[in-house]
Each structure stands twice: as C-alpha cells, then as structure tokens.
Scaffold this motif. Structure first.
Motif, PDB file in Angstrom:
ATOM      1  N   GLY A   1       0.798  -1.223   0.000  1.00  8.63           N
ATOM      2  CA  GLY A   1       0.000   0.000   0.000  1.00  8.63           C
ATOM      3  C   GLY A   1       0.827   1.267   0.000  1.00  8.63           C
ATOM      4  O   GLY A   1       0.621   2.165  -0.824  1.00  8.63           O
ATOM      5  N   LEU A   2       1.793   1.387   0.931  1.00  8.52           N
ATOM      6  CA  LEU A   2       2.567   2.614   1.020  1.00  8.52           C
ATOM      7  C   LEU A   2       3.421   2.836  -0.221  1.00  8.52           C
ATOM      8  O   LEU A   2       3.600   3.972  -0.669  1.00  8.52           O
ATOM      9  N   GLN A   3       3.958   1.750  -0.773  1.00  5.34           N
ATOM     10  CA  GLN A   3       4.758   1.891  -1.995  1.00  5.34           C
ATOM     11  C   GLN A   3       3.909   2.447  -3.129  1.00  5.34           C
ATOM     12  O   GLN A   3       4.321   3.364  -3.850  1.00  5.34           O
ATOM     13  N   ARG A   4       2.708   1.917  -3.292  1.00  3.21           N
ATOM     14  CA  ARG A   4       1.828   2.394  -4.362  1.00  3.21           C
ATOM     15  C   ARG A   4       1.351   3.827  -4.083  1.00  3.21           C
ATOM     16  O   ARG A   4       1.304   4.661  -4.998  1.00  3.21           O
ATOM     17  N   ALA A   5       1.022   4.116  -2.832  1.00  7.51           N
ATOM     18  CA  ALA A   5       0.573   5.462  -2.497  1.00  7.51           C
ATOM     19  C   ALA A   5       1.671   6.490  -2.782  1.00  7.51           C
ATOM     20  O   ALA A   5       1.406   7.571  -3.325  1.00  7.51           O
ATOM     21  N   HIS A   6       2.906   6.156  -2.438  1.00  9.43           N
ATOM     22  CA  HIS A   6       4.025   7.067  -2.690  1.00  9.43           C
ATOM     23  C   HIS A   6       4.199   7.294  -4.185  1.00  9.43           C
ATOM     24  O   HIS A   6       4.423   8.435  -4.634  1.00  9.43           O
ATOM     25  N   ARG A   7       4.110   6.237  -4.967  1.00 13.87           N
ATOM     26  CA  ARG A   7       4.268   6.377  -6.419  1.00 13.87           C
ATOM     27  C   ARG A   7       3.125   7.191  -7.017  1.00 13.87           C
ATOM     28  O   ARG A   7       3.350   8.025  -7.910  1.00 13.87           O
TER      29      ARG A   7
END
Length: 475
Positions: free
Chosen positions: A415-421
């Motif tokens: 989740g956090l990786q996708r949100a950051h991207r």
C-alpha cells in the motif's frame, strides 16, 4: 604462419628455407584448422546450429586426415608432395566432406552428437584409406599426362564445387559462406596448380593459398562466434525486458487487488449496515448510501487502464466517503471539513488516503485516527495521524519500497509503496513526519498543489458507529 621462414633462415642456412618452411606452414595450417573446429563446435553449441556443428566436424576431419600426411612429407622428401599436390585420396576426403554437409540436414534439428568427436572418427577413417593407398602406391600423385588422373582431377573439382554450392545454400550468414567457400577454392586451385606443374617442392602459390584459406576460415569462425554472442546478449536483454514487464504487470495487479480489498471491505460493511436496519432513515443513512455508491463506482473504475485527468477537487468530497467507510468498519476517524481544494485525480487521491487510513486502522491498535488539512504556501497538506506504537526504526529508510513492512506487521508492504508512487505521478508527495511523530504514533503527510480556492466548509453530519460491527469486516 610466415614466421618459420625467418626461423629457418637463422637456424640452419644449409636447409632450403622455402621447402621446409612451406611444409611447416602446412602443419600450422592444419593446427589452425583444429582451432577453428573448436570455435565452431562451441558456436554450434551456443546457437544450437546444425550447419555449424557439421562445419566443425568437417574442419576436424580435414585436419586429422591431412596432418599426419604433411608430417610424413616433412620427414621423407620422397613423399613431400602430400602437403601441396592432389592424390587419389583427396577424392575420398572431398566425398566424405560433401556427405557430412548434405546427409540428414533437411531437418535442421540441433546437433545430437559431439562435432569434434565425429570429425575425429571420420578423419581417422579417411586417413586409414589414404594410408592404404600410400602403401599400395608410394607416389600416388596425380598427373595431367594420364587420362585416368585427369578424370580423377575433374571428379575432385566437381565434388569440391558441390561442397562450395552446399555452403552457399546453407543457413550460414552469407558473408561467412562466401569467405569459407573462397578459402576452399583457393586451396583446391593451389593444389591443382602444383599438380599441373608437377612441383617437387611447395610452390609459393600453394603456401600463399594455405595462408589465405586459414586466415579466411579463422576470421570467419571468430566472426560467427561474435555474432552468436551478440545475438545471445540481445536475446537475454529481450528476455530480461519481458521478465521485467511481466513482473511489473504482476506488481500492478497485486496493487489493484490490494486496493480492491480495502475498498470492498468498506462497501461490504456499509451494505451490511444498510441491510440490517440499524441505521434509521435520515442524514446518517444518506451518508452511508452515498459512501457505498462512491466507493462502488471507484472500485469499478479501478479496472480501467487509462487514469482520469487532473481536476480541481474539493478535499472534503474525497475524505468524507472514506471516513464513513472506515467508521462502518469500526475504525474511529476524527475529521473536520476545511473547504480546501487541490489539483489531483479523484480515484488516485482516494486510494492514497484509503491506504493511510487502512494502515492506521491496522497498526494503531484501536486508537482513533485524525485527518486534518491545511494550506502551506501554494500547496495543501493532508495529514493522517494516529496514536499507535509508531513505525519500526528499521523500517524508516525503506518505508516506501515494495514489500517493506515492520516485524509486527501483517500487511504485504504494497500500500505505502503504491501510495508514494501515485503521489509522485500527481505532482505531489507523501512522507512520514518524524518530528510530529516523536510524541508517539505515526504521522503521514500528503502534499498536493492547491488551487487557491477555499469554499465554505460543508456541513457534514457525523456518522457514529453502531453498537457492534462484525470483526470479519476489518482487514
């Protein structure tokens, strides 16, 4: 190959350097032929090429059957013609070479045998046949004064021409087939000339032809190997690209599934509440129905490959359905509308905030989550904070990497990786405010370009949690 001339001139002036060095050049040519066979065999193994394996067999065959005869020519001047003149044994050699290049090549299957071993066996058999002829006739050299010899020379020429034609029609690269064919023609022409003039020592033309043939063959096989290695590098790069594309596709699919699960949980919880009748008609029920409609529509759009365009969005319109959804899941969220506007994509911003709220619900151990919004210069900050145990110290340096998660986390690190991207794609940012989190908990800050507009804060009816929510609706 020309080096023996200089050596013999310095070592023993009594020897005829031309004759002796000519013989030694023939020996070196056969050794070079064996080296070329080794390269061709390696090339054939890499490329899985039948014609290259057959060429390696032919090169080994010719070298094995010719090298002992040239050594005999060096040791016994009476047999010196074996290194540069045609004999009846050459007909056996060229016929076997033609058979190796033509028999069983219609189906271009990869080689099923050792090319070098096959050449060694065939070369030994041809050598045995030629030695037998040598025993029966110590001077088997052909002569243009005898009709039968002329017929043999013509037959050898015809079979050699057939070998050249076979190479030119083979799957070899055109340049390689032409170069190797030129080398074969040069050697045959030199031997035919030596036979025509009945030379008693290696003519310079014969030595030059051997040098040219060896140079053409050696450079051709090295060029073929380099082409094979380059093709292998290109093929490996393509495979790596396809693997990266496949990995990216799988990663994207996992990200979509991750968000679908989060969105579905809120929808399912809302539908259960609506169906159970625990929310009476009124603003609260309308808010719940609006949340279900908004999240279901967003869930349907998640299957689209083309993202929506950037728009002027009211932050409150994005946050309100998410707050209602998480309240339905039993997650207490503190939020006050602020009337701020940002430039963003609706679904992307909803997904980012949903990821942050879901993580807070999972890791804050029942503590409430606070969502606040404020303008900072020309941007707008949306802060999602909780009073949980905070981040793992080891996780801070890789917080937004794929698969990164704390030791106590039950998440997947998606989740956090996708949100950051997504935030980077929107021209904004997502970071963890370490200073604000020093007093405990986690504080994530979403920053987006503001539009400079501030509407009157809408009046939003709180959505209190019913008495009990099934635990299975939480993630």
């Amino acid at each position: 190959m020309a080096h023996p001339y200089v050596v013999l001139l310095l070592e023993d002036p009594a020897l005829d350097p031309t004759i002796t060095a000519g013989h030694i050049c023939m020996i070196l040519a056969d050794l070079a032929l064996l080296g070329s066979a080794l390269i061709l065999s390696f090339d054939a193994h890499l490329r899985r090429s039948l014609i290259r394996a057959r060429l390696a067999t032919v090169a080994t065959l010719v070298a094995v059957q010719d090298l002992p005869l040239v050594v005999i020519a060096v040791a016994d001047p009476g047999h010196s013609g074996h290194s540069y003149r045609l004999t009846a044994g050459h007909l056996v050699t060229v016929v076997v070479v033609l058979l190796v290049l033509t028999v069983g090549t219609r189906d271009q299957h990869p080689p099923r045998f050792s090319a070098l071993l096959g050449g060694l066996v065939l070369g030994s058999l041809v050598l045995a046949a030629r030695l037998t002829l040598l025993v029966s006739d110590p001077t088997p050299f052909l002569s243009t004064h005898r009709g039968t010899d002329l017929l043999l020379i013509a037959t050898i020429a015809a079979v050699t021409a057939a070998v050249v034609a076979t190479l030119l029609r083979s799957p070899l690269p055109r340049w390689a087939a032409i170069r190797i064919s030129c080398g074969i023609c040069a050697v045959f022409a030199a031997r035919a000339w030596s036979t025509l003039v009945e030379a008693t020592s290696p003519p310079p033309a014969a030595v030059a032809a051997v040098l040219v043939c060896s140079a053409l063959l050696a450079t051709s096989v090295v060029g073929l190997l380099l082409a094979t290695l380059q093709a292998s590098i290109t093929r490996e790069a393509k495979l790596l690209l396809r693997a990266a594309e496949a990995e990216a596709t799988v990663q994207h699919d996992r990200e979509v599934v991750h968000e679908m699960r989060a969105a579905t949980a809120g929808i399912v919880a809302g539908v259960h509440l609506l169906a159970s009748g625990r929310v009476p008609p009124g603003p609260r029920r309308l808010a719940l129905r609006h949340m279900v409609d908004v999240e279901a529509a967003r869930l349907g759009r998640s299957f689209s490959d083309s993202p929506d365009d950037l728009h002027d969005l009211a932050v409150d319109d994005i946050v309100e359905p998410l707050v209602v959804a998480h309240e339905a899941l039993g997650h207490r969220v503190i939020w006050r509308p602020g009337g701020h506007h940002v430039t963003s994509r609706r679904d992307a911003l909803s997904e980012v905030l949903n990821v942050l709220l879901t993580n807070a619900h999972r890791h804050a151990h029942g503590h409430a989550t606070t969502v606040s919004c404020r303008p900072v210069g020309g941007s707008v900050e949306i802060r999602v904070s909780d009073r949980g145990p905070g981040l793992d110290p080891d996780l801070k340096d890789r917080l937004f990497q794929w698969g990164a998660r704390g030791t106590r986390s039950t998440g997947q690190g998606i989740g956090l990786q996708r949100a950051h991207r997504l935030m980077l794609e929107l021209g904004g940012s997502l970071h963890h405010d370490d200073d604000a989190a020093r007093s405990g908990g986690a504080v994530f800050v979403v920053t987006l370009p503001g539009t400079g507009e501030a509407a009157e804060p809408p009046r939003v009816v709180p959505f209190p949690l019913p008495a009990s929510i099934p635990a299975r609706t939480t993630r």
